[in-house]
Design a protein around this motif. Structure first.
Motif, PDB file in Angstrom:
ATOM      1  N   ASN A   7       0.878  -1.162   0.000  1.00 51.23           N
ATOM      2  CA  ASN A   7       0.000   0.000   0.000  1.00 51.23           C
ATOM      3  C   ASN A   7       0.917   1.215   0.000  1.00 51.23           C
ATOM      4  OD1 ASN A   7       0.767   0.457   2.715  1.00 51.23           O
ATOM      5  ND2 ASN A   7      -1.104  -0.433   3.535  1.00 51.23           N
ATOM      6  N   GLU A   8       0.398   2.394   0.262  1.00 58.16           N
ATOM      7  CA  GLU A   8       1.232   3.588   0.149  1.00 58.16           C
ATOM      8  C   GLU A   8       2.327   3.669   1.214  1.00 58.16           C
ATOM      9  OE1 GLU A   8      -2.665   4.506   2.138  1.00 58.16           O
ATOM     10  OE2 GLU A   8      -2.116   3.626   0.239  1.00 58.16           O
ATOM     11  N   PHE A   9       2.221   2.884   2.291  1.00 63.15           N
ATOM     12  CA  PHE A   9       3.177   2.984   3.395  1.00 63.15           C
ATOM     13  C   PHE A   9       4.050   1.756   3.613  1.00 63.15           C
ATOM     14  CE2 PHE A   9      -0.537   5.588   4.536  1.00 63.15           C
ATOM     15  CZ  PHE A   9       0.069   6.833   4.535  1.00 63.15           C
ATOM     16  N   MET A  10       3.506   0.581   3.299  1.00 59.70           N
ATOM     17  CA  MET A  10       4.190  -0.662   3.664  1.00 59.70           C
ATOM     18  C   MET A  10       4.195  -1.686   2.537  1.00 59.70           C
ATOM     19  SD  MET A  10       2.805  -1.273   7.531  1.00 59.70           S
ATOM     20  CE  MET A  10       3.954  -2.601   7.810  1.00 59.70           C
ATOM     21  N   THR A  11       5.097  -2.657   2.698  1.00 61.87           N
ATOM     22  CA  THR A  11       5.169  -3.812   1.812  1.00 61.87           C
ATOM     23  C   THR A  11       5.038  -5.071   2.659  1.00 61.87           C
ATOM     24  OG1 THR A  11       6.635  -2.656   0.279  1.00 61.87           O
ATOM     25  CG2 THR A  11       6.625  -5.048   0.156  1.00 61.87           C
ATOM     26  N   LEU A  12       4.223  -6.013   2.193  1.00 63.36           N
ATOM     27  CA  LEU A  12       4.130  -7.337   2.801  1.00 63.36           C
ATOM     28  C   LEU A  12       4.752  -8.324   1.842  1.00 63.36           C
ATOM     29  CD1 LEU A  12       0.421  -7.612   4.005  1.00 63.36           C
ATOM     30  CD2 LEU A  12       2.409  -6.896   5.327  1.00 63.36           C
ATOM     31  N   ILE A  13       5.532  -9.241   2.374  1.00 69.38           N
ATOM     32  CA  ILE A  13       6.101 -10.307   1.558  1.00 69.38           C
ATOM     33  C   ILE A  13       5.622 -11.624   2.155  1.00 69.38           C
ATOM     34  CG2 ILE A  13       8.203 -11.401   0.733  1.00 69.38           C
ATOM     35  CD1 ILE A  13       9.532  -8.579   1.204  1.00 69.38           C
ATOM     36  N   ILE A  27       8.273  -1.198   6.278  1.00 68.28           N
ATOM     37  CA  ILE A  27       7.889   0.176   5.969  1.00 68.28           C
ATOM     38  C   ILE A  27       8.691   0.591   4.745  1.00 68.28           C
ATOM     39  CG2 ILE A  27       7.942   2.575   6.773  1.00 68.28           C
ATOM     40  CD1 ILE A  27       7.587   1.438   9.637  1.00 68.28           C
ATOM     41  N   LYS A  28       8.035   1.229   3.783  1.00 76.49           N
ATOM     42  CA  LYS A  28       8.728   1.626   2.556  1.00 76.49           C
ATOM     43  C   LYS A  28       9.856   2.615   2.882  1.00 76.49           C
ATOM     44  CE  LYS A  28       5.136   0.910  -0.836  1.00 76.49           C
ATOM     45  NZ  LYS A  28       4.356   1.549  -1.900  1.00 76.49           N
ATOM     46  N   PRO A  29      10.999   2.459   2.199  1.00 72.69           N
ATOM     47  CA  PRO A  29      12.146   3.342   2.469  1.00 72.69           C
ATOM     48  C   PRO A  29      11.819   4.823   2.311  1.00 72.69           C
ATOM     49  CG  PRO A  29      12.816   1.513   1.074  1.00 72.69           C
ATOM     50  CD  PRO A  29      11.320   1.436   1.211  1.00 72.69           C
ATOM     51  N   GLU A  30      11.022   5.180   1.315  1.00 73.48           N
ATOM     52  CA  GLU A  30      10.691   6.589   1.104  1.00 73.48           C
ATOM     53  C   GLU A  30       9.838   7.151   2.244  1.00 73.48           C
ATOM     54  OE1 GLU A  30       7.888   4.217  -1.698  1.00 73.48           O
ATOM     55  OE2 GLU A  30       9.942   4.028  -0.960  1.00 73.48           O
ATOM     56  N   ILE A  31       9.059   6.296   2.896  1.00 70.82           N
ATOM     57  CA  ILE A  31       8.277   6.722   4.060  1.00 70.82           C
ATOM     58  C   ILE A  31       9.209   6.954   5.247  1.00 70.82           C
ATOM     59  CG2 ILE A  31       6.467   6.046   5.691  1.00 70.82           C
ATOM     60  CD1 ILE A  31       5.472   6.776   2.824  1.00 70.82           C
ATOM     61  N   ARG A  32      10.173   6.050   5.425  1.00 77.14           N
ATOM     62  CA  ARG A  32      11.163   6.234   6.505  1.00 77.14           C
ATOM     63  C   ARG A  32      11.933   7.536   6.320  1.00 77.14           C
ATOM     64  NH1 ARG A  32      11.704   2.425  10.014  1.00 77.14           N
ATOM     65  NH2 ARG A  32      11.112   0.307   9.504  1.00 77.14           N
ATOM     66  N   THR A  33      12.380   7.773   5.095  1.00 75.21           N
ATOM     67  CA  THR A  33      13.174   8.969   4.803  1.00 75.21           C
ATOM     68  C   THR A  33      12.373  10.242   5.053  1.00 75.21           C
ATOM     69  OG1 THR A  33      14.448   7.761   3.154  1.00 75.21           O
ATOM     70  CG2 THR A  33      14.488  10.149   2.997  1.00 75.21           C
ATOM     71  N   ALA A  34      11.098  10.234   4.712  1.00 72.63           N
ATOM     72  CA  ALA A  34      10.271  11.430   4.835  1.00 72.63           C
ATOM     73  C   ALA A  34       9.759  11.678   6.254  1.00 72.63           C
ATOM     74  CB  ALA A  34       9.082  11.334   3.878  1.00 72.63           C
ATOM     75  N   SER A  35       9.865  10.671   7.113  1.00 75.19           N
ATOM     76  CA  SER A  35       9.328  10.811   8.462  1.00 75.19           C
ATOM     77  C   SER A  35      10.181  11.754   9.307  1.00 75.19           C
ATOM     78  CB  SER A  35       9.264   9.437   9.138  1.00 75.19           C
ATOM     79  OG  SER A  35       8.773   9.570  10.451  1.00 75.19           O
ATOM     80  N   GLU A  36       9.499  12.577  10.089  1.00 80.39           N
ATOM     81  CA  GLU A  36      10.190  13.500  10.984  1.00 80.39           C
ATOM     82  C   GLU A  36      10.585  12.834  12.301  1.00 80.39           C
ATOM     83  OE1 GLU A  36       7.928  17.070  11.442  1.00 80.39           O
ATOM     84  OE2 GLU A  36       7.823  17.394   9.278  1.00 80.39           O
ATOM     85  N   ARG A  37      10.083  11.639  12.529  1.00 76.72           N
ATOM     86  CA  ARG A  37      10.449  10.910  13.742  1.00 76.72           C
ATOM     87  C   ARG A  37      10.890   9.501  13.368  1.00 76.72           C
ATOM     88  NH1 ARG A  37       6.188   7.523  15.289  1.00 76.72           N
ATOM     89  NH2 ARG A  37       4.246   7.973  14.211  1.00 76.72           N
TER      90      ARG A  37
END
Length: 98
Positions: A7-13, A27-37
């Motif tokens: 989905n827009e935030f995570m990947t399931l394998i 958690i998708k890498p781009e979400i981690r990078t964009a997070s302020e925390r």
């Protein structure tokens, strides 16, 4: 059911060694990078069991998501096109292996 879902935030394998099915949550890498925390770490593969019935409902049987339930969604041709886990919908992502 084996494959990658997102989905827009995570990947399931979802994977299998032939005897045991597992689910890994990332958690998708781009979400981690964009997070302020700092976000929680990705969860390692955990056991996944099919529930009695149609075979489209499942439960996580180990790890950090133990007890979480989900179900598969299918298209008109009965192909798996998505997976719900704990109320979050993930769409199947085409891969070379599934």
């Amino acid at each position: 059911m084996i494959g990658h879902y997102e989905n827009e935030f995570m990947t399931l394998i979802v994977d299998s060694d032939g005897d045991t099915m597992t689910v890994e949550c990332r958690i998708k890498p781009e979400i981690r990078t964009a997070s302020e925390r700092e976000l929680p770490p990705d969860l390692p593969p955990a056991g996944l069991g099919l529930l009695p019935g149609s075979g489209d409902e499942y439960v996580v049987i180990g790890g950090g998501l133990i007890g979480q339930r989900g179900f598969l969604t299918r298209d008109a041709d009965d192909a798996v096109i998505g997976a719900d886990l704990a109320g979050r919908l993930f769409n199947r992502v085409p891969t070379r292996t599934g």
